[in-house]
Design an enzyme around this catalytic site. Structure first.
Site, PDB file in Angstrom:
ATOM      1  N   TYR A 155      -9.587  -1.310   1.967  1.00 60.55           N
ATOM      2  CA  TYR A 155      -8.267  -0.659   1.969  1.00 60.55           C
ATOM      3  C   TYR A 155      -7.781  -0.416   3.397  1.00 60.55           C
ATOM      4  O   TYR A 155      -6.640  -0.748   3.750  1.00 60.55           O
ATOM      5  CB  TYR A 155      -8.377   0.657   1.201  1.00 60.55           C
ATOM      6  CG  TYR A 155      -7.174   1.564   1.286  1.00 60.55           C
ATOM      7  CD1 TYR A 155      -5.955   1.212   0.729  1.00 60.55           C
ATOM      8  CD2 TYR A 155      -7.265   2.803   1.937  1.00 60.55           C
ATOM      9  CE1 TYR A 155      -4.859   2.055   0.809  1.00 60.55           C
ATOM     10  CE2 TYR A 155      -6.177   3.652   2.013  1.00 60.55           C
ATOM     11  CZ  TYR A 155      -4.970   3.270   1.459  1.00 60.55           C
ATOM     12  OH  TYR A 155      -3.880   4.107   1.541  1.00 60.55           O
TER      13      TYR A 155
HETATM   14  N1  NAP Z   1      -1.996   9.537  -1.606  1.00 63.64           N
HETATM   15  C1  NAP Z   1      -2.650   9.490  -0.463  1.00 63.64           C
HETATM   16  O1  NAP Z   1      -3.568  10.284  -0.208  1.00 63.64           O
HETATM   17  C2  NAP Z   1      -2.276   8.462   0.578  1.00 63.64           C
HETATM   18  C3  NAP Z   1      -2.805   8.606   1.868  1.00 63.64           C
HETATM   19  C4  NAP Z   1      -2.483   7.668   2.824  1.00 63.64           C
HETATM   20  C5  NAP Z   1      -1.632   6.610   2.505  1.00 63.64           C
HETATM   21  N2  NAP Z   1      -1.144   6.498   1.241  1.00 63.64           N
HETATM   22  C6  NAP Z   1      -0.258   5.370   0.952  1.00 63.64           C
HETATM   23  O2  NAP Z   1       0.910   5.897   0.375  1.00 63.64           O
HETATM   24  C7  NAP Z   1       1.447   4.959  -0.554  1.00 63.64           C
HETATM   25  C8  NAP Z   1       1.618   5.629  -1.907  1.00 63.64           C
HETATM   26  O3  NAP Z   1       0.382   6.151  -2.339  1.00 63.64           O
HETATM   27  P1  NAP Z   1       0.307   7.049  -3.651  1.00 63.64           P
HETATM   28  O4  NAP Z   1      -0.958   7.817  -3.570  1.00 63.64           O
HETATM   29  O5  NAP Z   1       1.585   7.740  -3.860  1.00 63.64           O
HETATM   30  O6  NAP Z   1       0.123   5.897  -4.782  1.00 63.64           O
HETATM   31  P2  NAP Z   1       0.144   5.996  -6.384  1.00 63.64           P
HETATM   32  O7  NAP Z   1       0.329   7.389  -6.859  1.00 63.64           O
HETATM   33  O8  NAP Z   1      -1.059   5.227  -6.844  1.00 63.64           O
HETATM   34  O9  NAP Z   1       1.445   5.130  -6.740  1.00 63.64           O
HETATM   35  C9  NAP Z   1       1.455   3.776  -6.373  1.00 63.64           C
HETATM   36  C10 NAP Z   1       2.824   3.212  -6.603  1.00 63.64           C
HETATM   37  O10 NAP Z   1       2.792   1.829  -6.174  1.00 63.64           O
HETATM   38  C11 NAP Z   1       3.269   1.018  -7.250  1.00 63.64           C
HETATM   39  N3  NAP Z   1       2.646  -0.315  -7.172  1.00 63.64           N
HETATM   40  C12 NAP Z   1       1.332  -0.633  -7.147  1.00 63.64           C
HETATM   41  N4  NAP Z   1       1.192  -1.969  -7.076  1.00 63.64           N
HETATM   42  C13 NAP Z   1       2.458  -2.502  -7.071  1.00 63.64           C
HETATM   43  C14 NAP Z   1       2.979  -3.810  -7.017  1.00 63.64           C
HETATM   44  N5  NAP Z   1       2.174  -4.881  -6.962  1.00 63.64           N
HETATM   45  N6  NAP Z   1       4.310  -3.975  -7.024  1.00 63.64           N
HETATM   46  C15 NAP Z   1       5.149  -2.917  -7.081  1.00 63.64           C
HETATM   47  N7  NAP Z   1       4.710  -1.641  -7.135  1.00 63.64           N
HETATM   48  C16 NAP Z   1       3.376  -1.444  -7.136  1.00 63.64           C
HETATM   49  C17 NAP Z   1       2.942   1.772  -8.508  1.00 63.64           C
HETATM   50  O11 NAP Z   1       3.791   1.327  -9.554  1.00 63.64           O
HETATM   51  P3  NAP Z   1       3.395   1.413 -11.110  1.00 63.64           P
HETATM   52  O12 NAP Z   1       2.727   2.729 -11.310  1.00 63.64           O
HETATM   53  O13 NAP Z   1       4.701   1.245 -11.814  1.00 63.64           O
HETATM   54  O14 NAP Z   1       2.461   0.280 -11.370  1.00 63.64           O
HETATM   55  C18 NAP Z   1       3.249   3.209  -8.059  1.00 63.64           C
HETATM   56  O15 NAP Z   1       4.631   3.441  -8.119  1.00 63.64           O
HETATM   57  C19 NAP Z   1       0.489   3.781  -0.555  1.00 63.64           C
HETATM   58  O16 NAP Z   1       0.933   2.817   0.365  1.00 63.64           O
HETATM   59  C20 NAP Z   1      -0.803   4.400  -0.068  1.00 63.64           C
HETATM   60  O17 NAP Z   1      -1.667   3.436   0.509  1.00 63.64           O
HETATM   61  C21 NAP Z   1      -1.451   7.399   0.262  1.00 63.64           C
END
Ligand code: NAP
Length: 249
Positions: A155
């Protein structure tokens, strides 16, 4: 908040989590927002309803960012609804944490195509528009590219590639007035991290202890920063990768 009045924005992966918070903040800053999702139509429609209830403009569009045809359809639909796309937030990503021995070829394909290829495909579609003026791309990376925690090799490698792509793309697209930046969120409470069992875990307690501001992030923590980077207030900022993690590094 900085203004993005009359701009068209696409936020990928905005059906939940950080993407939903970012979509709402961009709408509050005046942008018409395309709420992209892959599978969770209901979640995306909830985000659209939240935005429109406050007088904002938004539509939900399904597309897999790792599929070139889907991405071209996403941009065509956005342009048809709101005109040229001048703000793109590459937020969609997938993650699975495992020791080195647990990294499989299938998981490599899944994370690299969604996290890196997805970012490249959408950036190409934004840049392929010949009728845009100043534009802003914000890539959502991770503070893990600074802290390098164990069990996140695949990742964090995919997101480190996103950081590098951000800096190179900023150089290529700068002469056209297209800025490209990335933000590096710290661990945050989202549907994604809950599904991984992060909330209440020892790992979360350790991360909070290493965070000067002393808490886990929330989806509301990132929207104002992204709205700023999208806006003319950030007109002199490009090729930057910005830590937004409560000071955790
Ligand atoms: N949460 C954290 O702690 C954290 C920390 C650092 C960075 N980030 C980054 O922040 C971003 C959001 O994280 P999150 O925790 O909010 O994620 P999340 O709750 O898992 O939500 C992921 C989102 O991405 C969408 N998605 C996944 N694969 C996709 C694809 N192939 N095409 C289009 N949409 C897709 C999902 O859509 P569906 O549900 O409709 O499939 C969902 O809307 C990511 O880039 C992650 O790496 C998160």
């Amino acid at each position: 908040m900085s203004s993005n009045n009359a701009r068209t924005a696409i936020v990928t992966g905005a059906s939940k989590g950080l993407g939903a918070g970012i979509a709402k903040a961009l709408a509050e800053s005046g942008a018409a927002v395309v709420v992209n999702y892959r599978a969770d139509a209901r979640g995306a429609e909830r985000v659209v309803a939240d935005i429109t209830a406050k007088g904002g403009r938004a539509i939900a569009v399904q597309a897999d960012v790792a599929d070139g045809d889907d991405v071209r359809r996403l941009f065509a639909r956005a342009r048809e609804a709101y005109g040229p796309v001048e703000v793109l937030v590459n937020n969609a990503a997938v993650a699975a944490f495992a020791p080195l021995s647990g990294i499989t070829e299938d998981e490599f394909q899944r994370e690299m195509t969604t996290n890196l290829l997805g970012t490249i495909l959408t950036t190409q579609s934004l840049a392929a528009q010949e009728d845009i003026g100043a534009a802003s791309i914000i890539n959502v990376s991770t503070a893990g590219t600074v802290s390098h925690p164990p069990y996140t090799a695949l990742y964090v490698a995919s997101k480190s590639a996103v950081n590098a792509f951000t800096i190179v793309a900023a150089k290529e697209l700068g002469p056209r007035g297209i800025r490209v930046n990335a933000i590096m969120p710290g661990p945050s409470d989202t549907e994604g991290t809950r599904a991984m069992g992060y909330a209440g875990s020892d790992q979360e307690a350790q991360a909070i202890a290493a965070t000067p501001l002393g808490r886990t992030g929330t989806p509301d923590d990132y929207g104002p920063l992204v709205a700023f980077l999208a806006s003319d207030d950030a007109r002199w900022i490009t090729g930057d990768v910005i830590l937004a993690s409560g000071g955790m590094r």
